[in-house]
Design a protein around this motif. Structure first.
Motif, PDB file in Angstrom:
ATOM      1  N   GLU A 131       0.832  -1.194   0.000  1.00 37.85           N
ATOM      2  CA  GLU A 131       0.000   0.000   0.000  1.00 37.85           C
ATOM      3  C   GLU A 131       0.870   1.248   0.000  1.00 37.85           C
ATOM      4  O   GLU A 131       1.909   1.280   0.662  1.00 37.85           O
ATOM      5  N   GLU A 132       0.435   2.256  -0.741  1.00 35.95           N
ATOM      6  CA  GLU A 132       1.149   3.530  -0.728  1.00 35.95           C
ATOM      7  C   GLU A 132       0.759   4.304   0.535  1.00 35.95           C
ATOM      8  O   GLU A 132      -0.397   4.286   0.950  1.00 35.95           O
ATOM      9  N   THR A 133       1.752   4.942   1.142  1.00 35.50           N
ATOM     10  CA  THR A 133       1.523   5.751   2.337  1.00 35.50           C
ATOM     11  C   THR A 133       1.964   7.185   2.058  1.00 35.50           C
ATOM     12  O   THR A 133       2.467   7.479   0.966  1.00 35.50           O
ATOM     13  N   LYS A 134       1.822   8.047   3.023  1.00 33.77           N
ATOM     14  CA  LYS A 134       2.251   9.438   2.860  1.00 33.77           C
ATOM     15  C   LYS A 134       3.760   9.563   2.722  1.00 33.77           C
ATOM     16  O   LYS A 134       4.271  10.526   2.151  1.00 33.77           O
ATOM     17  N   THR A 135       4.502   8.584   3.246  1.00 35.43           N
ATOM     18  CA  THR A 135       5.968   8.662   3.228  1.00 35.43           C
ATOM     19  C   THR A 135       6.634   7.599   2.364  1.00 35.43           C
ATOM     20  O   THR A 135       7.847   7.491   2.359  1.00 35.43           O
ATOM     21  N   GLY A 136       5.868   6.801   1.655  1.00 37.60           N
ATOM     22  CA  GLY A 136       6.443   5.740   0.825  1.00 37.60           C
ATOM     23  C   GLY A 136       5.452   4.603   0.647  1.00 37.60           C
ATOM     24  O   GLY A 136       4.333   4.819   0.194  1.00 37.60           O
ATOM     25  N   PHE A 137       5.860   3.407   1.060  1.00 37.16           N
ATOM     26  CA  PHE A 137       5.029   2.218   0.894  1.00 37.16           C
ATOM     27  C   PHE A 137       5.143   1.320   2.116  1.00 37.16           C
ATOM     28  O   PHE A 137       6.171   1.307   2.794  1.00 37.16           O
ATOM     29  N   SER A 138       4.100   0.565   2.375  1.00 35.38           N
ATOM     30  CA  SER A 138       4.137  -0.449   3.423  1.00 35.38           C
ATOM     31  C   SER A 138       3.668  -1.763   2.819  1.00 35.38           C
ATOM     32  O   SER A 138       2.930  -1.783   1.837  1.00 35.38           O
ATOM     33  N   ALA A 139       4.111  -2.853   3.417  1.00 35.98           N
ATOM     34  CA  ALA A 139       3.742  -4.174   2.910  1.00 35.98           C
ATOM     35  C   ALA A 139       3.500  -5.119   4.070  1.00 35.98           C
ATOM     36  O   ALA A 139       4.109  -4.992   5.130  1.00 35.98           O
ATOM     37  N   VAL A 179       0.850 -14.410   6.765  1.00 34.25           N
ATOM     38  CA  VAL A 179       1.976 -14.545   7.683  1.00 34.25           C
ATOM     39  C   VAL A 179       1.858 -13.441   8.733  1.00 34.25           C
ATOM     40  O   VAL A 179       2.334 -12.321   8.544  1.00 34.25           O
ATOM     41  N   ASP A 180       1.193 -13.753   9.830  1.00 33.39           N
ATOM     42  CA  ASP A 180       0.948 -12.763  10.878  1.00 33.39           C
ATOM     43  C   ASP A 180       2.246 -12.126  11.363  1.00 33.39           C
ATOM     44  O   ASP A 180       3.241 -12.809  11.607  1.00 33.39           O
ATOM     45  N   GLY A 181       2.237 -10.803  11.465  1.00 32.17           N
ATOM     46  CA  GLY A 181       3.372 -10.073  12.015  1.00 32.17           C
ATOM     47  C   GLY A 181       4.489  -9.795  11.042  1.00 32.17           C
ATOM     48  O   GLY A 181       5.481  -9.172  11.406  1.00 32.17           O
ATOM     49  N   CYS A 182       4.371 -10.231   9.810  1.00 34.42           N
ATOM     50  CA  CYS A 182       5.422 -10.007   8.815  1.00 34.42           C
ATOM     51  C   CYS A 182       5.062  -8.753   8.018  1.00 34.42           C
ATOM     52  O   CYS A 182       4.250  -8.798   7.095  1.00 34.42           O
ATOM     53  N   ILE A 183       5.663  -7.620   8.420  1.00 34.90           N
ATOM     54  CA  ILE A 183       5.378  -6.334   7.782  1.00 34.90           C
ATOM     55  C   ILE A 183       6.681  -5.588   7.529  1.00 34.90           C
ATOM     56  O   ILE A 183       7.700  -5.881   8.137  1.00 34.90           O
ATOM     57  N   THR A 184       6.635  -4.622   6.619  1.00 34.25           N
ATOM     58  CA  THR A 184       7.815  -3.813   6.341  1.00 34.25           C
ATOM     59  C   THR A 184       7.395  -2.520   5.660  1.00 34.25           C
ATOM     60  O   THR A 184       6.237  -2.354   5.288  1.00 34.25           O
ATOM     61  N   THR A 185       8.347  -1.619   5.489  1.00 38.41           N
ATOM     62  CA  THR A 185       8.112  -0.358   4.790  1.00 38.41           C
ATOM     63  C   THR A 185       9.262  -0.090   3.838  1.00 38.41           C
ATOM     64  O   THR A 185      10.308  -0.734   3.904  1.00 38.41           O
ATOM     65  N   GLY A 186       9.066   0.875   2.958  1.00 40.47           N
ATOM     66  CA  GLY A 186      10.119   1.304   2.046  1.00 40.47           C
ATOM     67  C   GLY A 186       9.740   2.627   1.405  1.00 40.47           C
ATOM     68  O   GLY A 186       8.560   2.963   1.325  1.00 40.47           O
ATOM     69  N   LYS A 187      10.725   3.351   0.944  1.00 37.31           N
ATOM     70  CA  LYS A 187      10.470   4.646   0.313  1.00 37.31           C
ATOM     71  C   LYS A 187       9.964   4.491  -1.120  1.00 37.31           C
ATOM     72  O   LYS A 187       9.285   5.372  -1.637  1.00 37.31           O
ATOM     73  N   THR A 188      10.318   3.368  -1.779  1.00 40.66           N
ATOM     74  CA  THR A 188       9.892   3.115  -3.150  1.00 40.66           C
ATOM     75  C   THR A 188       9.232   1.741  -3.229  1.00 40.66           C
ATOM     76  O   THR A 188       9.369   0.914  -2.317  1.00 40.66           O
ATOM     77  N   GLN A 207      10.105  -0.655  -5.225  1.00 38.78           N
ATOM     78  CA  GLN A 207      11.176  -1.649  -5.290  1.00 38.78           C
ATOM     79  C   GLN A 207      11.762  -1.922  -3.910  1.00 38.78           C
ATOM     80  O   GLN A 207      12.020  -3.072  -3.547  1.00 38.78           O
ATOM     81  N   GLU A 208      11.960  -0.863  -3.136  1.00 39.53           N
ATOM     82  CA  GLU A 208      12.530  -1.033  -1.801  1.00 39.53           C
ATOM     83  C   GLU A 208      11.601  -1.846  -0.901  1.00 39.53           C
ATOM     84  O   GLU A 208      12.047  -2.747  -0.194  1.00 39.53           O
ATOM     85  N   VAL A 209      10.308  -1.556  -0.938  1.00 39.47           N
ATOM     86  CA  VAL A 209       9.390  -2.304  -0.076  1.00 39.47           C
ATOM     87  C   VAL A 209       9.277  -3.753  -0.538  1.00 39.47           C
ATOM     88  O   VAL A 209       9.170  -4.667   0.283  1.00 39.47           O
TER      89      VAL A 209
END
Length: 67
Positions: free
Chosen positions: A3-11, A16-25, A27-29
């Protein structure tokens, strides 16, 4: 799920409960999510835990609307 956020992206993975991350682009996420999933699965294997089973799916639906 990415999902796109105000500061980049989150995934996250709904399978898989609890498996999350963020990224600025995008590709990064995606790269971060790959690493997070691998780390999570390796941890489950080391602790002799069950692997999560897929319980979700995705699909695109075509809809039409009239005003």
């Amino acid at each position: 799920m990415i999902e796109e956020t105000k500061t980049g992206f989150s995934a996250y993975s709904p399978d898989v409960d609890g498996c999350i991350t963020t990224g600025k682009t995008k590709q990064e996420v995606e790269n971060n999510m790959q690493e997070a999933m691998e780390f999570h699965v390796e941890g489950l294997l080391l602790e002799n835990q069950k692997m999560p089973r897929s319980h979700t799916y995705s699909n695109y639906l075509e809809v039409s609307a009239t005003a």
